[in-house]
Scaffold this motif. Structure first.
Motif, PDB file in Angstrom:
ATOM      1  N   THR A 146     -12.061   7.859 -10.434  1.00  0.00           N
ATOM      2  CA  THR A 146     -13.420   7.834  -9.888  1.00  0.00           C
ATOM      3  C   THR A 146     -13.304   7.785  -8.369  1.00  0.00           C
ATOM      4  N   LEU A 147     -14.386   8.132  -7.701  1.00  0.00           N
ATOM      5  CA  LEU A 147     -14.354   8.121  -6.235  1.00  0.00           C
ATOM      6  C   LEU A 147     -13.980   6.736  -5.711  1.00  0.00           C
ATOM      7  N   TRP A 148     -14.605   5.710  -6.287  1.00  0.00           N
ATOM      8  CA  TRP A 148     -14.326   4.345  -5.812  1.00  0.00           C
ATOM      9  C   TRP A 148     -12.850   3.996  -5.971  1.00  0.00           C
ATOM     10  N   ASN A 149     -12.330   4.286  -7.153  1.00  0.00           N
ATOM     11  CA  ASN A 149     -10.923   3.975  -7.368  1.00  0.00           C
ATOM     12  C   ASN A 149     -10.025   4.830  -6.479  1.00  0.00           C
ATOM     13  N   GLY A 150     -10.374   6.100  -6.389  1.00  0.00           N
ATOM     14  CA  GLY A 150      -9.564   7.011  -5.565  1.00  0.00           C
ATOM     15  C   GLY A 150      -9.566   6.607  -4.109  1.00  0.00           C
ATOM     16  N   LEU A 151     -10.743   6.239  -3.624  1.00  0.00           N
ATOM     17  CA  LEU A 151     -10.871   5.822  -2.225  1.00  0.00           C
ATOM     18  C   LEU A 151     -10.034   4.559  -1.988  1.00  0.00           C
ATOM     19  N   SER A 152     -10.181   3.604  -2.905  1.00  0.00           N
ATOM     20  CA  SER A 152      -9.432   2.355  -2.768  1.00  0.00           C
ATOM     21  C   SER A 152      -7.931   2.624  -2.772  1.00  0.00           C
ATOM     22  N   LEU A 153      -7.519   3.497  -3.662  1.00  0.00           N
ATOM     23  CA  LEU A 153      -6.083   3.789  -3.765  1.00  0.00           C
ATOM     24  C   LEU A 153      -5.568   4.536  -2.537  1.00  0.00           C
ATOM     25  N   LYS A 154      -6.443   5.336  -1.928  1.00  0.00           N
ATOM     26  CA  LYS A 154      -6.038   6.013  -0.690  1.00  0.00           C
ATOM     27  C   LYS A 154      -5.744   4.979   0.399  1.00  0.00           C
ATOM     28  N   TYR A 155      -6.633   3.996   0.533  1.00  0.00           N
ATOM     29  CA  TYR A 155      -6.396   2.943   1.528  1.00  0.00           C
ATOM     30  C   TYR A 155      -5.059   2.249   1.262  1.00  0.00           C
ATOM     31  N   GLN A 156      -4.829   1.942  -0.016  1.00  0.00           N
ATOM     32  CA  GLN A 156      -3.573   1.283  -0.366  1.00  0.00           C
ATOM     33  C   GLN A 156      -2.384   2.194  -0.060  1.00  0.00           C
ATOM     34  N   GLU A 157      -2.559   3.464  -0.358  1.00  0.00           N
ATOM     35  CA  GLU A 157      -1.471   4.420  -0.122  1.00  0.00           C
ATOM     36  C   GLU A 157      -1.107   4.460   1.360  1.00  0.00           C
ATOM     37  N   GLY A 158      -2.141   4.440   2.200  1.00  0.00           N
ATOM     38  CA  GLY A 158      -1.887   4.446   3.643  1.00  0.00           C
ATOM     39  C   GLY A 158      -1.038   3.255   4.052  1.00  0.00           C
ATOM     40  N   LEU A 159      -1.403   2.114   3.511  1.00  0.00           N
ATOM     41  CA  LEU A 159      -0.654   0.904   3.837  1.00  0.00           C
ATOM     42  C   LEU A 159       0.788   1.016   3.334  1.00  0.00           C
ATOM     43  N   ASP A 160       0.941   1.483   2.123  1.00  0.00           N
ATOM     44  CA  ASP A 160       2.294   1.634   1.555  1.00  0.00           C
ATOM     45  C   ASP A 160       3.117   2.605   2.390  1.00  0.00           C
ATOM     46  N   GLN A 161       2.443   3.616   2.897  1.00  0.00           N
ATOM     47  CA  GLN A 161       3.168   4.598   3.707  1.00  0.00           C
ATOM     48  C   GLN A 161       3.672   3.986   5.017  1.00  0.00           C
ATOM     49  N   VAL A 162       2.885   3.074   5.569  1.00  0.00           N
ATOM     50  CA  VAL A 162       3.374   2.402   6.781  1.00  0.00           C
ATOM     51  C   VAL A 162       4.600   1.558   6.447  1.00  0.00           C
ATOM     52  N   LYS A 163       4.524   0.893   5.334  1.00  0.00           N
ATOM     53  CA  LYS A 163       5.685   0.108   4.882  1.00  0.00           C
ATOM     54  C   LYS A 163       6.921   1.010   4.784  1.00  0.00           C
ATOM     55  N   GLU A 164       6.694   2.198   4.252  1.00  0.00           N
ATOM     56  CA  GLU A 164       7.796   3.149   4.107  1.00  0.00           C
ATOM     57  C   GLU A 164       8.324   3.584   5.480  1.00  0.00           C
ATOM     58  N   MET A 165       7.410   3.762   6.424  1.00  0.00           N
ATOM     59  CA  MET A 165       7.831   4.107   7.782  1.00  0.00           C
ATOM     60  C   MET A 165       8.722   3.000   8.342  1.00  0.00           C
ATOM     61  N   GLN A 166       8.317   1.756   8.088  1.00  0.00           N
ATOM     62  CA  GLN A 166       9.123   0.638   8.581  1.00  0.00           C
ATOM     63  C   GLN A 166      10.517   0.669   7.976  1.00  0.00           C
ATOM     64  N   SER A 167      10.545   0.945   6.695  1.00  0.00           N
ATOM     65  CA  SER A 167      11.832   0.955   6.022  1.00  0.00           C
ATOM     66  C   SER A 167      12.702   2.100   6.551  1.00  0.00           C
TER      67      SER A 167
END
Lengths: 721, 721
Positions: free
Chosen positions: B628-649
């Motif tokens: 759903t849009l709500w879930n997808g939007l929420s997961l996008k925000y989380q994905e962005g955060l996870d991607q920063v974590k990956e950049m750090q690693s």
């Protein structure tokens, strides 16, 4: 202020010569260049005496000390020294605090260590097991660090390290920089760019400059820094900012530097939600106590607060019918449990007080003698007005026997040509420190007030309003670095000679070649009198243009407060010029000890350099050299200009002794200084000539612009305003 | 935003490791590090092929070209190359414009030279008298300089120099930096300190940084710089400032860089003493003509004016009932006799226009097609709103066949995390440049509009709002240097691949080691989508906090102009979220070519990355991945955060490939980026959750702070505001 196409073209061409340096950043390294020692005989003395480093101690400060030695010696000696953590072999450099030394070394050094204070150091050649070692030690690690920088300086200046036996302690407790840095990173009276403190990226981003700043300051003995402007913003005391302050304190701590903040007196109202900031209100006092607790929880060695209260619009205890003692003591009680101090500024003058501004700080503070808490120190500017090219020493020095008084010098050149004019300030600082107040008889120098020896003050201090900004070279002018350096050295020992300081700085910064040192040192020494000559000779003061204080503005007469106007200070009229502060005038002279009062009060004995500070004198008054005042004044302006010309000629001969970039920078700046000195001479003489009604004497060049031209100049974006 | 004591302590400890670098200033050298080539086989190829330099030509530019080669090659090859001014021997590098070559070389290169334009270059292996030489030439000296930098880049990136045969020309005429620098040295939307232009010390003090700035820009082909903010101050046009501008122009000229200024439309009133600035008033037109004459007398190659008129409060022709054409053409006539251009910004939107802000620039400017003078170019931001993390391309691109349109990109990261977030912008730039407008059928890319090939525009241009300040490292973030670099490279050739650019930049800046390059390049490429994910996924835009645009502020709804409020842009309500710009909404889609209009208009075909830009969609709308849009939007925000974590690693594994200082800087900045990405996720999801009324889906971490907490955050001194 006009330049020709030709000059610019010449400039551009010369620039090509300097543009190939490897992104020339020598400027950035200040006096810690650690250039290779070119004299091979001297270098060989050093390499023989130092074959390795023994680093004792495990604190962060110890590690810094050893690393600095490695960095400095490896570079200057061009030799990689081995670092060990145990004494062995011979001809090593042993570095560590007393407690870290082995028993044999402790015994050897015990009697020397008793001679130093908590921040002092000993450097001594010792022989143990028939092996020679040079030991740098102290009661604490920070003393050792100071010893290391002192030792490195010996090497930098090519001094002998044979038979070393040095015991040294700083003579003043608080050796502090005052940053007039705002939270938006503008710097009040800052001429070297903007604030180093990048609040936006703090606390998590630690700029390398913070570390380099700490290193440079530790190297000259600075042990405190007030991060924020005396015209304070209460937000610095909120958790959002304290977290950032804490990060800086963590960086500076191992370098022996404590962090201080400015306290906005109305903070309990502005950020505390209280209705008042009355120091006698218990809720207010408690708010400050809680705030202190909060700060010390983050920063256990927080230094304390610097306060500008009831001064130039800043809030203070008088807003609530209280006085400076009430305000200072309330804050002192808040920080006392944690060992903090309150530096309370005496820079006060009121728009409601028609009295001579020069008299007001003394009149207001002297009666409070003995009424402040033990952890309050009253911070007094070197002169009674405001950081002029020359002022007689402030009458408060020596006048408060039971109150610690600290000196406030201004390193940034608010009234001395910004960071564009080469003016060697230790010469000014020394003139003040060496002044005899006679408050406890002959020999009661300002230095003895400041180092506490005159009245046995326990708390002593000296503050310098910083000239540091985020310019690549820190201070805007390569030679303004010498003012930073000199301030630090004098804060450590106010009896040092300014010539010695110039010598050290030049050698550490540029070269040990005497053919360079001698003329350039002479140029530095003379530079202070030079700026006095072309700006404010014979005791003139505060005739800079309004607000920004850039350039001459003796005509300014339209500001709301009388004592903000240059005309208030020079009082030029048909009869003469000068501010009568003698008995026939405001009687400001009476604030000094009788011997000094008498000296200043009598126009015949008053030093001519202070003549127009204390006396209104006719245009025909005969100066000691036989000139009339008008002619003498005019010739002083001309002399100042000629002296800048001479500085240019001296500098132009130095090219072969240093890198092209710094050579060219100083050359360009001296050219501006020359233009501006000319501007000063012409604008002031044209203006004063309206009153003297006399021709310029022979030897003074005729101005090429009109007075109206000079009066029309506007500088809406002059920096630091 | 909270950090722990432990983190800080760890930080301080790590700092000791980096504090010993020699005042680490690698950062300052940007992509011109010229590190020694570590691969000895490759170095040997170079040293064999280049045994000396032959510098032909005597202009300042020629000398710069030769000196740069010396500096770069001597350093990279660790070999002092001899420089001669006559062709002899073999295996030399011959550098000179066509006219400076000897007849034999001229003949050899003639056919290649015909293939390049006035700023182009040829690099070619030639054999004369049986001797091999590499020749770098062009029609003009500046082309040779570009060739030199191109050649040096080959060496920096360890590319082969065998059998070289390169002809290259920039594809765009005006390759310009826009400095939003104010006369007080603050920089609007500047996050790397303050303005480089030290107006106080100009014209007589030429800061070394001006030269280093010119060098760095020339190395990537920038040929113009607008010194002042588009929110302009008329004082820059007074003689007092023009003298300073002239000094900068003199420094930049030999590097092929022209100086431009912003023209405040009301200048004739403010500094000219006129009663009006009406473009149809003859006195006004004459004032500008005289002003142009005055400027060109000082600066014969002055570039022209950039104008922000009738936009966000700036004065303009509409103040006098005239239109943009009237204003632009009047100024164009003033500079035309001297070859100047007018860059007239299309960034307009009116508080009196209730229409969708995204539509206003097109609506206002498109009808003017063909009405501007030949020397006017309309400067259009890449998207219709304002430099968001992602915007669909601006509908004006391709929509004006008879009007030169230039691109305005923003290199400074106003809406993309300031200089604290690692975001590789060439990825964004390329997305726009590669967009197909379909305005002349398939393949009508924005790049073809910008390079003029679509409609055969004679005047072409691309501007980047500079991210340069006086921070030691120029751009605040070491990786923000890549955005400078990438902008320059794309301005030279908008068809370059952003991955290639990243590869070049990394090699020139850090290392040629593939173990470093590969993961870090991947991190850069991904970083743009990362910032979109944690700030504005799925087409959200302009939900940053108000004024300073630092951090999230989707709740802001109280600003005086509706289109300044984030709620105007996301329109979240119980039914859903997004701005309906389709036919059922504002019909902004109709401003695109029919193919694109159709694509965007239909929610089913609209690219999901632009979904909420064009459509108001229900919280239960099904995304392509079935969420759903709500879930997808929420997961996008989380994905962005996870991607920063990956950049750090990723970054944490690079320590051995570069200096400790830059390693640590990026590490600290990534930690801030991670915290701020979390802030974005939590603040936005908590806020939007009020409307969606739904739980966060599995996989999305629960916020640890409340919405009220995020709404309470205030940043009164956020930079660049």
């Amino acid at each position: 202020m006009k330049h020709t196409k030709k000059t610019l073209l010449a400039l551009v061409i010369v620039l090509f010569i300097i543009s190939w340096s490897s992104w020339g950043q020598k400027d950035y390294k200040l006096w810690l260049q650690y250039d290779k020692i070119t004299n091979s005989q001297i270098r060989s003395e050093y390499t023989t005496a130092i074959t390795g480093i023994v680093g004792l101690g495990n604190s962060e400060t110890s590690k810094i000390a050893v690393k600095e030695l490695e960095l400095g010696l490896n570079s200057m000696l061009e030799k990689k020294l081995e670092v060990k953590s145990k004494l062995e072999g011979q001809n090593t450099l042993v570095v560590g605090a007393q407690s870290a030394l082995n028993p044999e070394l402790q015994k050897e050094l015990a009697s020397h260590i008793t001679q130093i204070n908590e921040e002092g150091f000993v450097i001594k050649l010792v022989i143990v097991d028939n092996a020679k070692h040079i030991v740098i030690t102290g009661k604490n690690d920070v003393g050792v660090l100071y010893g290391v920088y002192s030792f490195l300086r010996r090497i930098q200046t090519n001094k002998s390290i044979k038979n070393l036996e040095i015991t040294e302690s700083p003579k003043i407790n608080l050796r502090i920089l005052n940053h007039w840095d705002n939270l938006d990173r503008t710097v009040e009276r800052g001429y070297a760019g903007f604030s180093l403190w990048n609040w936006q990226k703090l606390p998590d981003f630690i700029d390398q400059r913070y570390i380099d700043y700490a290193r440079a300051n530790a190297s000259i003995g600075i042990n405190g820094t007030v991060l924020t402007n005396v015209n304070a913003n209460a937000l610095i005391l909120t958790p959002q900012y304290l977290e950032k302050v804490e990060a800086l304190a963590n960086v500076f701590r191992p370098y022996g530097i404590k962090v201080y903040l400015t306290a906005r007196f109305s903070a309990p109202v502005e950020i505390g939600g209280l209705k008042t900031a009355d120091p006698k209100d218990i809720a207010v006092a408690n708010w400050w106590k809680d705030k202190a607790k909060e700060i010390y929880k983050r920063i256990p060695d927080f230094g304390g607060f610097l306060v500008k209260a009831n001064s130039e619009g800043q809030p203070g205890p008088q807003n609530y019918g209280r006085n400076h003692v009430d305000g200072a003591n309330m804050l002192a009680d808040a920080v006392a449990p944690f060992g903090g101090v309150i530096m309370w500024r005496a820079f006060v003058y009121s728009e409601h007080d028609a009295n001579d501004r020069a008299k007001q700080a003394y009149a207001e503070f002297q009666p409070y003698d003995g009424k402040f808490r033990e952890n309050v120190i009253v911070q007094v500017k070197n002169g009674a007005i405001d950081f002029q090219p020359r002022e007689p020493f402030h009458p408060l020095f020596g006048a408060m026997q039971k109150t610690p008084i600290m000196m406030e010098f201004q390193i940034t050149q608010e009234y001395l040509g910004f960071s564009t004019h080469l003016v060697y300030l230790p010469q000014l600082f020394k003139e003040v420190l060496d002044s005899d107040t006679y408050q406890k008889g002959k020999g009661s120098t300002v230095a003895k007030v400041v180092d506490g020896s005159l009245y046995n003050a326990k708390l002593t201090g000296i503050a310098g309003v910083s000239n540091i900004g985020n310019d690549l070279n820190w201070t805007g002018h390569p030679f303004a670095q010498a003012n930073c350096y000199g301030f630090g050295r004098l804060a450590w020992n106010p009896y040092l000679d300014s010539e010695t300081i110039a010598d050290e700085w030049l050698k550490c910064t540029f070269s040990n070649d005497e053919n360079f040192i001698k003329p350039v040192k002479e140029m530095m020494i003379k530079s202070r009198e030079t700026v006095v000559n072309y700006m404010t000779p014979l005791g003139l003061h505060h005739i800079m243009d309004t607000g920004h204080h850039y350039g001459p503005g003796p005509w300014v007469a339209n500001l709301s407060r009388p004592e903000w106007n240059p005309v208030y200070y020079h009082k030029a009229d048909k009869n003469g010029i000068g501010f009568d502060r003698s008995k026939t005038g405001t009687n400001a002279t009476s604030q000094y000890a009788p011997e000094i009062e008498k000296l200043f009060d009598n126009v015949a004995t008053c030093p001519e350099k202070d003549l127009l500070w204390f006396h209104h004198v006719s245009w025909d008054y005969k100066l000691k050299n036989g000139q009339t005042l008008w002619n003498g004044l005019s010739l002083k302006y001309q002399e100042g200009l000629d002296q800048v010309k001479e500085m240019q000629s001296t500098w132009n001969k130095t090219e072969k002794y240093l890198d092209g970039e710094r050579f060219k920078e100083v050359q360009m700046l001296l050219e501006i200084q020359y233009k501006e000195a000319k501007w000063w001479r012409d604008a002031c003489l044209l203006y004063f000539q309206q009153y003297s009604g006399k021709e310029l004497p022979a030897g003074v060049e005729k101005p090429t612009q009109t007075l109206e031209y000079f009066q029309s100049l506007k500088f809406p974006f002059a920096p630091g305003n």
